[in-house]
Design a protein around this motif. Structure first.
Motif, PDB file in Angstrom:
ATOM      1  N   LEU A 331       0.806  -1.223   0.051  1.00  0.00           N
ATOM      2  CA  LEU A 331       0.026  -0.148  -0.007  1.00  0.00           C
ATOM      3  C   LEU A 331       1.151   1.239   0.039  1.00  0.00           C
ATOM      4  CD1 LEU A 331      -2.718  -1.002   2.477  1.00  0.00           C
ATOM      5  CD2 LEU A 331      -3.065  -1.033   0.177  1.00  0.00           C
ATOM      6  N   GLY A 332       2.154   1.232   0.312  1.00  0.00           N
ATOM      7  CA  GLY A 332       2.736   2.110   0.465  1.00  0.00           C
ATOM      8  C   GLY A 332       2.781   3.025   1.544  1.00  0.00           C
ATOM      9  N   ILE A 333       2.151   2.483   2.573  1.00  0.00           N
ATOM     10  CA  ILE A 333       2.105   3.132   4.007  1.00  0.00           C
ATOM     11  C   ILE A 333       3.184   2.789   4.856  1.00  0.00           C
ATOM     12  CG2 ILE A 333       0.536   3.381   5.886  1.00  0.00           C
ATOM     13  CD1 ILE A 333      -2.080   2.733   3.989  1.00  0.00           C
ATOM     14  N   THR A 334       4.139   3.473   4.897  1.00  0.00           N
ATOM     15  CA  THR A 334       5.374   3.079   5.802  1.00  0.00           C
ATOM     16  C   THR A 334       5.719   4.078   6.833  1.00  0.00           C
ATOM     17  OG1 THR A 334       6.711   4.254   4.165  1.00  0.00           O
ATOM     18  CG2 THR A 334       6.145   1.729   3.874  1.00  0.00           C
ATOM     19  N   LYS A 335       4.996   5.433   6.623  1.00  0.00           N
ATOM     20  CA  LYS A 335       5.411   6.685   7.688  1.00  0.00           C
ATOM     21  C   LYS A 335       4.234   7.569   8.025  1.00  0.00           C
ATOM     22  CE  LYS A 335       8.938  10.157   8.123  1.00  0.00           C
ATOM     23  NZ  LYS A 335      10.332  10.833   7.371  1.00  0.00           N
ATOM     24  N   LEU A 336       4.363   8.156   9.117  1.00  0.00           N
ATOM     25  CA  LEU A 336       3.533   9.254   9.448  1.00  0.00           C
ATOM     26  C   LEU A 336       4.230  10.517   8.770  1.00  0.00           C
ATOM     27  CD1 LEU A 336       1.254  10.639  11.142  1.00  0.00           C
ATOM     28  CD2 LEU A 336       2.751  10.973  12.966  1.00  0.00           C
ATOM     29  N   ILE A 337       3.183  10.856   7.712  1.00  0.00           N
ATOM     30  CA  ILE A 337       3.814  12.142   6.933  1.00  0.00           C
ATOM     31  C   ILE A 337       3.595  13.543   7.202  1.00  0.00           C
ATOM     32  CG2 ILE A 337       4.523  10.516   4.834  1.00  0.00           C
ATOM     33  CD1 ILE A 337       1.897  11.475   3.476  1.00  0.00           C
ATOM     34  N   ALA A 338       2.204  13.499   7.899  1.00  0.00           N
ATOM     35  CA  ALA A 338       1.707  14.888   8.266  1.00  0.00           C
ATOM     36  C   ALA A 338       0.670  14.677   9.418  1.00  0.00           C
ATOM     37  CB  ALA A 338       1.056  15.659   7.162  1.00  0.00           C
ATOM     38  N   THR A 339       0.600  15.741  10.265  1.00  0.00           N
ATOM     39  CA  THR A 339      -0.482  15.506  11.441  1.00  0.00           C
ATOM     40  C   THR A 339      -1.313  17.079  11.296  1.00  0.00           C
ATOM     41  OG1 THR A 339       0.880  14.315  12.850  1.00  0.00           O
ATOM     42  CG2 THR A 339      -1.048  15.509  13.654  1.00  0.00           C
ATOM     43  N   ILE A 365      -9.794   5.460   6.977  1.00  0.00           N
ATOM     44  CA  ILE A 365      -9.980   5.307   5.661  1.00  0.00           C
ATOM     45  C   ILE A 365      -8.850   5.418   4.745  1.00  0.00           C
ATOM     46  CG2 ILE A 365     -12.421   6.415   5.751  1.00  0.00           C
ATOM     47  CD1 ILE A 365     -11.036   8.868   4.586  1.00  0.00           C
ATOM     48  N   LEU A 366      -8.902   4.891   3.426  1.00  0.00           N
ATOM     49  CA  LEU A 366      -7.764   4.807   2.774  1.00  0.00           C
ATOM     50  C   LEU A 366      -8.008   5.587   1.426  1.00  0.00           C
ATOM     51  CD1 LEU A 366      -6.616   1.019   2.638  1.00  0.00           C
ATOM     52  CD2 LEU A 366      -5.472   2.993   3.810  1.00  0.00           C
ATOM     53  N   ILE A 367      -7.024   6.355   0.947  1.00  0.00           N
ATOM     54  CA  ILE A 367      -7.209   7.150  -0.511  1.00  0.00           C
ATOM     55  C   ILE A 367      -5.975   6.612  -1.128  1.00  0.00           C
ATOM     56  CG2 ILE A 367      -7.105   9.542  -1.280  1.00  0.00           C
ATOM     57  CD1 ILE A 367      -9.280   9.016   1.089  1.00  0.00           C
ATOM     58  N   ALA A 368      -6.539   6.222  -2.354  1.00  0.00           N
ATOM     59  CA  ALA A 368      -5.614   5.384  -3.362  1.00  0.00           C
ATOM     60  C   ALA A 368      -4.729   6.616  -3.892  1.00  0.00           C
ATOM     61  CB  ALA A 368      -6.234   4.648  -4.346  1.00  0.00           C
ATOM     62  N   PRO A 369      -3.570   6.207  -4.406  1.00  0.00           N
ATOM     63  CA  PRO A 369      -2.916   7.171  -5.471  1.00  0.00           C
ATOM     64  C   PRO A 369      -3.647   7.996  -6.412  1.00  0.00           C
ATOM     65  CG  PRO A 369      -1.394   5.176  -5.079  1.00  0.00           C
ATOM     66  CD  PRO A 369      -3.030   4.972  -4.377  1.00  0.00           C
ATOM     67  N   GLY A 370      -3.655   9.157  -6.875  1.00  0.00           N
ATOM     68  CA  GLY A 370      -4.538   9.571  -7.859  1.00  0.00           C
ATOM     69  C   GLY A 370      -5.908   9.788  -7.508  1.00  0.00           C
ATOM     70  N   GLU A 371      -6.505   9.295  -6.315  1.00  0.00           N
ATOM     71  CA  GLU A 371      -7.786   9.687  -5.994  1.00  0.00           C
ATOM     72  C   GLU A 371      -7.981  10.979  -5.188  1.00  0.00           C
ATOM     73  OE1 GLU A 371     -11.088   7.433  -3.108  1.00  0.00           O
ATOM     74  OE2 GLU A 371      -9.073   6.546  -3.208  1.00  0.00           O
ATOM     75  N   PRO A 461       3.092   8.767  -3.985  1.00  0.00           N
ATOM     76  CA  PRO A 461       3.271   7.493  -4.922  1.00  0.00           C
ATOM     77  C   PRO A 461       2.451   6.412  -4.171  1.00  0.00           C
ATOM     78  CG  PRO A 461       5.266   7.845  -3.822  1.00  0.00           C
ATOM     79  CD  PRO A 461       4.341   9.278  -3.346  1.00  0.00           C
ATOM     80  N   GLY A 462       1.884   6.569  -3.032  1.00  0.00           N
ATOM     81  CA  GLY A 462       1.347   5.386  -2.346  1.00  0.00           C
ATOM     82  C   GLY A 462      -0.037   5.683  -1.925  1.00  0.00           C
ATOM     83  N   TYR A 463      -0.700   4.827  -1.098  1.00  0.00           N
ATOM     84  CA  TYR A 463      -1.984   5.152  -0.356  1.00  0.00           C
ATOM     85  C   TYR A 463      -1.900   6.156   0.817  1.00  0.00           C
ATOM     86  CZ  TYR A 463      -4.693   1.574  -3.031  1.00  0.00           C
ATOM     87  OH  TYR A 463      -5.103   0.831  -3.981  1.00  0.00           O
ATOM     88  N   LEU A 464      -2.771   6.916   1.110  1.00  0.00           N
ATOM     89  CA  LEU A 464      -2.749   7.604   2.349  1.00  0.00           C
ATOM     90  C   LEU A 464      -3.773   7.128   3.478  1.00  0.00           C
ATOM     91  CD1 LEU A 464      -2.945  11.336   1.095  1.00  0.00           C
ATOM     92  CD2 LEU A 464      -1.038   9.964   2.217  1.00  0.00           C
ATOM     93  N   LEU A 465      -3.424   6.727   4.564  1.00  0.00           N
ATOM     94  CA  LEU A 465      -4.153   6.042   5.716  1.00  0.00           C
ATOM     95  C   LEU A 465      -4.387   7.073   6.674  1.00  0.00           C
ATOM     96  CD1 LEU A 465      -5.697   3.941   7.285  1.00  0.00           C
ATOM     97  CD2 LEU A 465      -3.616   3.621   8.216  1.00  0.00           C
ATOM     98  N   ILE A 466      -5.819   7.566   6.771  1.00  0.00           N
ATOM     99  CA  ILE A 466      -6.151   8.739   7.565  1.00  0.00           C
ATOM    100  C   ILE A 466      -6.472   8.113   8.951  1.00  0.00           C
ATOM    101  CG2 ILE A 466      -7.732  10.587   8.110  1.00  0.00           C
ATOM    102  CD1 ILE A 466      -8.058  11.185   5.069  1.00  0.00           C
ATOM    103  N   PHE A 477      -5.628  15.061  13.062  1.00  0.00           N
ATOM    104  CA  PHE A 477      -5.841  14.363  11.750  1.00  0.00           C
ATOM    105  C   PHE A 477      -4.178  13.826  11.583  1.00  0.00           C
ATOM    106  CE2 PHE A 477     -10.089  15.141  10.967  1.00  0.00           C
ATOM    107  CZ  PHE A 477     -10.497  14.600   9.853  1.00  0.00           C
ATOM    108  N   GLU A 478      -3.974  12.526  11.296  1.00  0.00           N
ATOM    109  CA  GLU A 478      -2.710  11.979  10.973  1.00  0.00           C
ATOM    110  C   GLU A 478      -2.974  11.424   9.470  1.00  0.00           C
ATOM    111  OE1 GLU A 478      -1.868   8.896  13.820  1.00  0.00           O
ATOM    112  OE2 GLU A 478      -1.400  10.562  15.303  1.00  0.00           O
ATOM    113  N   PHE A 479      -2.068  11.608   8.737  1.00  0.00           N
ATOM    114  CA  PHE A 479      -1.817  11.157   7.539  1.00  0.00           C
ATOM    115  C   PHE A 479      -0.680  10.065   7.449  1.00  0.00           C
ATOM    116  CE2 PHE A 479      -4.074  14.357   4.423  1.00  0.00           C
ATOM    117  CZ  PHE A 479      -5.233  14.192   5.308  1.00  0.00           C
ATOM    118  N   TRP A 480      -0.914   9.129   7.229  1.00  0.00           N
ATOM    119  CA  TRP A 480       0.091   7.736   6.985  1.00  0.00           C
ATOM    120  C   TRP A 480       0.356   7.445   5.576  1.00  0.00           C
ATOM    121  CZ3 TRP A 480       2.730   5.512  11.229  1.00  0.00           C
ATOM    122  CH2 TRP A 480       2.509   6.056  12.548  1.00  0.00           C
ATOM    123  N   GLY A 481       1.615   7.474   4.973  1.00  0.00           N
ATOM    124  CA  GLY A 481       1.619   7.147   3.583  1.00  0.00           C
ATOM    125  C   GLY A 481       3.335   7.029   3.383  1.00  0.00           C
TER     126      GLY A 481
END
Length: 560
Positions: A331-339, A365-371, A461-466, A477-481
């Motif tokens: 999924l490309g979810i490897t790191k907390l990229i923003a809060t 929820i998951l947000i796909a790349p390009g979504e 490049p990967g999914y975003l997990l909120i 709100f945490e964005f993992w990706g």
């Protein structure tokens, strides 16, 4: 005596020569057509008989582009054989040619007309269009509905129609010559196929539909198509038997606009969380429901054919996008990229409830790349049935209680996380006036379904997990990706042009660069806040059923 012998010898010699010539001709044309052999104007001389099928195929390809002229009552129409749907019967034509060229002694030119296959329905439709002004078709009895929805029968009348057999014969005959002349079409009397006596039952059925309507059923629910819509869509058909139908384009539009939205159930994705560095599922998915418009239309047509007053709506199951957890790496979810963070300290109890309920809609929820992320779409209905309470919103140039008041705390927090994540912001609106919960004016995002939304595009490049959570009076709100090396610089917000009445303007800038320092996004978010005095607080009253129910007098201002 000697002269007689000479004559006999000359005769024998001539016979020998003739025999030699005949044998030579037989040997020469044993597998070839003699000169001056034609199919229509197409030469066959010298071609191999064993290759006749291929030769005829080439002839058919040439024929498709040939033009035929048909004249009728002083008018002419020119079409190719391909347009008229006319082809060559290759096996039949082959037999006729071999039969006509079997006599080796025949010296005269041989011209064989092709055996043609006619599609008279295609040609007839073309001719009717070409000569519509000079031919009068028979008129079948039909059904008419007046402005008072009374159903009556229109009378039938005799007319005329093209003699297609005569036209087919004329085309075949002309193709047998070296050049084609126009084919003269004729018309013959044609009687209607449906008279008034044959459709009295159809009239009675139509009148019954005007009274009862046509009912579409789905599980325990029903939807009635009223007489006004029926009168607009209904048509009478004579074949395969007198019956009613609904115009397909009108019925499709009706189903898509009036029925489908009422039975649509949005699928619910599985919900996920980051746990020990891996994506795990914590809520099960649910399938959605959509109206199968094509299948429902077929069911309606069958019901009308059988003179029934109802048909079942056909639905299809809509699978959610995410049904189970995949590996974090895939999924490309490897790191907390923003809060993103906001503080709702001092909020009334109802506002805190709405913030809690709203934030939970986005947790996992998951947000796909390009979504594209749409806050309103994921939020869903906002009313008492979904757990919301009445609280203040900015609406119709006033501040008044409505279900879901305070949800802008959630959208503002999501906006801040998206800003820090460096994703592309595609829609954002500031509040009508500066709201104290959001600190320095200029870093907020108001929503008011379905009119005002907050959107962003996942261009990572990967999914975003909120993931969302509340700690005390703070919402996160945490964005993992995927960490692709992008760098985000935020300048502001910078308020300016403050007025004594509380109005103020603000500017917020953001620059996003990739790992190589190239600019990905360069945004400026301008906010213009009016005076709070323009939106007086109205006394509490019964709240609307939904936060999206705006007055028609003015556009909604937003959720506070």
């Amino acid at each position: 005596m000697k002269k007689t012998e000479t004559i006999i010898q000359a005769g024998v010699t001539a016979c020998v020569i003739i025999c030699v010539v005949v044998i030579g001709l037989r040997l020469l044309y044993a597998d070839r057509f003699s000169p001056h052999t034609y199919i229509g104007s197409f030469p066959l001389g010298g071609s191999q008989k064993s290759q006749l099928a291929g030769t005829l195929l080439a002839y058919q390809q040439q024929l498709q582009h040939m033009h035929v002229t048909i004249s009728f009552r002083g008018r002419k129409a020119v079409h190719t054989f391909e347009e008229l749907g006319t082809t060559v019967d290759i096996p039949g034509t082959q037999q006729d040619i071999l039969r006509a060229t079997s006599n080796i002694w025949k010296l005269a030119p041989v011209r064989v007309p092709p055996v043609l296959v006619f599609q008279d329905d295609i040609a007839h439709a073309i001719l009717m269009k070409d000569f519509a002004e000079v031919v009068s078709l028979p008129k079948n009895a039909g059904i008419t509905i007046d402005a008072s929805y009374n159903v009556s029968i229109s009378n039938s009348a005799a007319g005329e129609d093209f003699d297609m057999q005569q036209i087919d014969n004329g085309i075949t005959q002309e193709l047998g010559y070296s050049s084609m002349q126009p084919v003269v079409a004729t018309a013959r009397r044609a009687d209607p196929t449906v008279n008034a006596a044959q459709i009295t039952h159809t009239q009675a059925y139509a009148q019954g539909l005007m009274q009862s309507g046509f009912t579409l059923t789905y599980q325990d629910n029903s939807f009635v198509i009223g007489k006004a819509d029926i009168a607009h869509m209904v048509q009478f058909e004579a074949s395969p038997g007198p019956h009613l139908l609904f115009a397909s384009d009108m019925l499709r539009n009706y189903l898509e606009q009036n029925v489908s939205p009422k039975i649509h159930v949005e699928p619910v994705n599985a919900r996920f969380q980051m746990q020990d560095g891996a994506v795990t599922q914590f809520a099960l998915p649910k399938s959605g429901v959509d109206l199968d418009v094509d299948a429902t239309m077929k069911g309606v047509a069958n019901a009308l054919m059988q003179e029934q007053n109802s048909a079942a709506m056909i639905t299809s199951e809509v699978q959610p996008t995410f049904t189970d957890a995949q590996s974090s790496s895939s999924l490309g979810i490897t790191k907390l990229i923003a809060t993103g963070e906001t503080d709702f300290r001092g909020s009334p109890k109802h506002r805190i409830v709405n913030i809690t309920v709203g934030a939970d809609k986005f947790n996992g929820i998951l947000i796909a790349p390009g979504e594209e992320f749409s806050f309103d779409k994921l939020l869903g209905p906002v009313d008492a049935s979904t757990g919301y309470l009445p609280e203040l919103v900015i609406k119709d140039n006033a501040t008044l209680p409505e279900f879901g008041g305070g949800l802008c705390q959630v959208s503002t927090t999501a906006f801040r996380a998206a800003m820090y994540a460096g994703v592309k912001i595609t829609e954002r609106h500031n509040h009508s006036y500066a709201v104290r919960y959001y600190g320095i004016p200029g870093f907020d995002a108001t929503i008011y379904p379905p009119y005002t939304d907050f959107r962003f595009l996942n261009n990572t490049p990967g999914y975003l997990l909120i993931q969302t959570h509340i700690d005390g009076t703070k919402l996160f709100f945490e964005f993992w990706g995927t960490d692709d090396g992008r760098h985000v610089t935020i300048d502001g917000p910078h308020p300016y042009d403050r007025k004594p009445d509380g109005s103020v303007k603000s500017v917020l800038k953001r620059t996003v660069t990739d790992a190589n320092g190239n600019v990905i996004e360069n945004d400026t978010f301008n906010s213009n806040y009016k005076s709070p005095n323009l939106f007086p607080h109205e006394p509490a009253k019964q709240a609307s059923n939904t936060a999206g129910a705006a007055s028609s007098e003015s556009a909604p201002n937003g959720n506070a």
